[in-house]
Design an enzyme around this catalytic site. Structure first.
Site, PDB file in Angstrom:
ATOM      1  N   ARG A 219      -4.916   3.042  -1.996  1.00  0.00           N
ATOM      2  CA  ARG A 219      -6.376   3.143  -1.867  1.00  0.00           C
ATOM      3  C   ARG A 219      -6.777   4.551  -1.468  1.00  0.00           C
ATOM      4  O   ARG A 219      -7.742   5.106  -1.996  1.00  0.00           O
ATOM      5  CB  ARG A 219      -6.893   2.137  -0.825  1.00  0.00           C
ATOM      6  CG  ARG A 219      -6.818   0.689  -1.309  1.00  0.00           C
ATOM      7  CD  ARG A 219      -7.293  -0.288  -0.238  1.00  0.00           C
ATOM      8  NE  ARG A 219      -7.239  -1.660  -0.738  1.00  0.00           N
ATOM      9  CZ  ARG A 219      -6.800  -2.694  -0.028  1.00  0.00           C
ATOM     10  NH1 ARG A 219      -6.350  -2.504   1.203  1.00  0.00           N
ATOM     11  NH2 ARG A 219      -6.805  -3.906  -0.549  1.00  0.00           N
TER      12      ARG A 219
ATOM     13  N   SER B 124      -1.150 -15.584   9.992  1.00  0.00           N
ATOM     14  CA  SER B 124      -2.472 -14.946   9.986  1.00  0.00           C
ATOM     15  C   SER B 124      -3.518 -15.905   9.418  1.00  0.00           C
ATOM     16  O   SER B 124      -3.210 -16.821   8.658  1.00  0.00           O
ATOM     17  CB  SER B 124      -2.449 -13.659   9.156  1.00  0.00           C
ATOM     18  OG  SER B 124      -2.452 -13.969   7.770  1.00  0.00           O
TER      19      SER B 124
ATOM     20  N   CYS C  21       5.879  -1.769  -2.337  1.00  0.00           N
ATOM     21  CA  CYS C  21       4.460  -2.132  -2.277  1.00  0.00           C
ATOM     22  C   CYS C  21       3.668  -1.248  -1.320  1.00  0.00           C
ATOM     23  O   CYS C  21       2.470  -1.416  -1.177  1.00  0.00           O
ATOM     24  CB  CYS C  21       4.281  -3.609  -1.953  1.00  0.00           C
ATOM     25  SG  CYS C  21       4.987  -4.106  -0.389  1.00  0.00           S
TER      26      CYS C  21
ATOM     27  N   ASN D 154      -5.546  -7.450  11.214  1.00  0.00           N
ATOM     28  CA  ASN D 154      -6.071  -8.496  10.340  1.00  0.00           C
ATOM     29  C   ASN D 154      -7.506  -8.159   9.916  1.00  0.00           C
ATOM     30  O   ASN D 154      -8.056  -7.125  10.315  1.00  0.00           O
ATOM     31  CB  ASN D 154      -5.981  -9.863  11.032  1.00  0.00           C
ATOM     32  CG  ASN D 154      -6.781  -9.906  12.333  1.00  0.00           C
ATOM     33  OD1 ASN D 154      -7.764  -9.182  12.500  1.00  0.00           O
ATOM     34  ND2 ASN D 154      -6.360 -10.739  13.255  1.00  0.00           N
TER      35      ASN D 154
ATOM     36  N   ARG E 146       2.864 -17.472   6.655  1.00  0.00           N
ATOM     37  CA  ARG E 146       2.612 -16.564   7.771  1.00  0.00           C
ATOM     38  C   ARG E 146       1.515 -17.156   8.646  1.00  0.00           C
ATOM     39  O   ARG E 146       0.760 -18.024   8.218  1.00  0.00           O
ATOM     40  CB  ARG E 146       2.156 -15.205   7.244  1.00  0.00           C
ATOM     41  CG  ARG E 146       3.262 -14.396   6.589  1.00  0.00           C
ATOM     42  CD  ARG E 146       2.695 -13.158   5.910  1.00  0.00           C
ATOM     43  NE  ARG E 146       1.949 -12.314   6.844  1.00  0.00           N
ATOM     44  CZ  ARG E 146       1.053 -11.405   6.471  1.00  0.00           C
ATOM     45  NH1 ARG E 146       0.769 -11.227   5.203  1.00  0.00           N
ATOM     46  NH2 ARG E 146       0.426 -10.667   7.366  1.00  0.00           N
TER      47      ARG E 146
END
Length: 328
Positions: free
Chosen positions: A139, A22, A253, A162, A20
């Site tokens: 989370r 990023s 996920c 990001n 990727r």
């Protein structure tokens, strides 16, 4: 570094590593590229590929999470545009395509989640009503549950972007804190910005968090064998157990599922594997958290069986009813 390459290896075309675009993915792939150069003696070039997960502005929980960062890399592999690909293991769907092989799972980085908060605050020092940013229902569920049990009042705010974008929300005062994977910050050389590492007893990581997956075409047997030198057997059995738990819960996920398998040592002898799992409603009002310990699995099937076993205990305790929750 010893150059163990033959003249043939040195003159061979560079291996093409699909990654990727990023900053984090490039940093991870750069580390793997260097390791692959060492074991094969061949040059490795990074081939940047844009995935749907990179271009979509929707929250991961809305676009399904599973495979959104992976599909384009896998398609490039199958088309022969790249020789192998590097993924964050937590992004990898739990079912493995027959025509691709998970050639190596290198030694795992720190699996914990990390807090980056204003004014150097730890999680417990955050003020009442603190706004904490995360794109992860897992989370959210555990942070909210922890806050409830300690009489803290927090607000979890869904965010995307990001690492720079996320930390920027704290720097510009929009949020009091954000939660990110410790491994990613470490690979970017940004551990110094962490104000608190969240203990796994407080927040269990995503299955496979901190680990990388190196994948190639099943037909590339020689390359798969060379890449296998980078495999860490303890990390491999741990993530296999975690991902089997995720698969048995029939969760992707982006579901609010945490899992961590760690090896337990008696002195220098590793003799047991402990697997912990959690599923929770995103507001933290309900959590199903269980663990199991057994001998270190010696095969993929044994590790997967451990994950499936714990998942069925969690389902018996009502885990299924909590997984329909999605953060919007």
């Amino acid at each position: 570094m010893t150059d163990n390459s033959s003249p043939d290896a040195r003159s061979a075309a560079p291996l093409r590593l699909g990654t990727r675009r990023s900053k984090l993915a490039m940093a991870q792939s750069g580390l793997v590229a260097e390791a692959v150069r060492e074991v094969t003696g061949r040059a490795v070039e990074l081939v940047e590929i844009t995935t749907y997960g990179d271009t979509s502005r929707e929250h991961l929980a809305q676009i399904g999470g599973t495979g959104v960062f992976v599909a384009a890399l896998r398609e490039a592999l199958l088309r022969g545009e790249v020789d192998f690909a590097v993924h964050s293991l937590k992004d990898l769907p739990t079912s493995q395509p027959d025509d691709l092989v998970l050639a190596a799972v290198p030694q795992r980085e720190d699996p914990r989640d990390a807090l980056v908060a204003r004014d150097g605050l730890t999680f417990e020092q955050l003020p009442d009503g603190a706004r904490i940013g995360t794109g992860s229902p897992r989370r959210m569920a555990q942070l909210n549950a922890y806050a409830r049990s300690h009489g803290l009042l927090i607000e979890t705010v869904p965010i995307r972007g990001n690492v720079d974008t996320r930390i920027g929300f704290v720097r510009n005062g929009e949020l009091d804190a954000v939660v990110l994977a410790a491994a990613g910050l470490s690979r970017l050389g940004r551990t110094g910005e962490v104000t608190d590492f969240l203990p796994v007893d407080t927040v269990l990581p995503a299955p496979g968090q901190g680990a990388l997956a190196i994948e190639c075409a099943a037909s590339s047997a020689d390359l798969a064998a060379a890449l296998a030198e980078l495999d860490d057997p303890y990390t491999r059995v741990a993530v296999t157990a975690e991902r089997a738990l995720l698969a048995a819960l029939e969760a992707g996920c982006s579901a609010p599922v945490g899992a961590l398998a760690d090896v337990l040592a008696d002195g220098h002898v590793v003799n047991e594997l402990r697997l912990r799992g959690v599923v929770g409603s995103t507001d933290g009002s309900s959590l199903v958290q269980l663990s199991t310990t057994g001998p270190v699995p010696t095969s993929h099937d044994d590790a997967a069986a451990l994950g499936r076993e714990l998942a069925s205990e969690m389902l018996a305790k009502g885990a299924a009813g909590l997984m329909g929750e999605r953060a919007l």
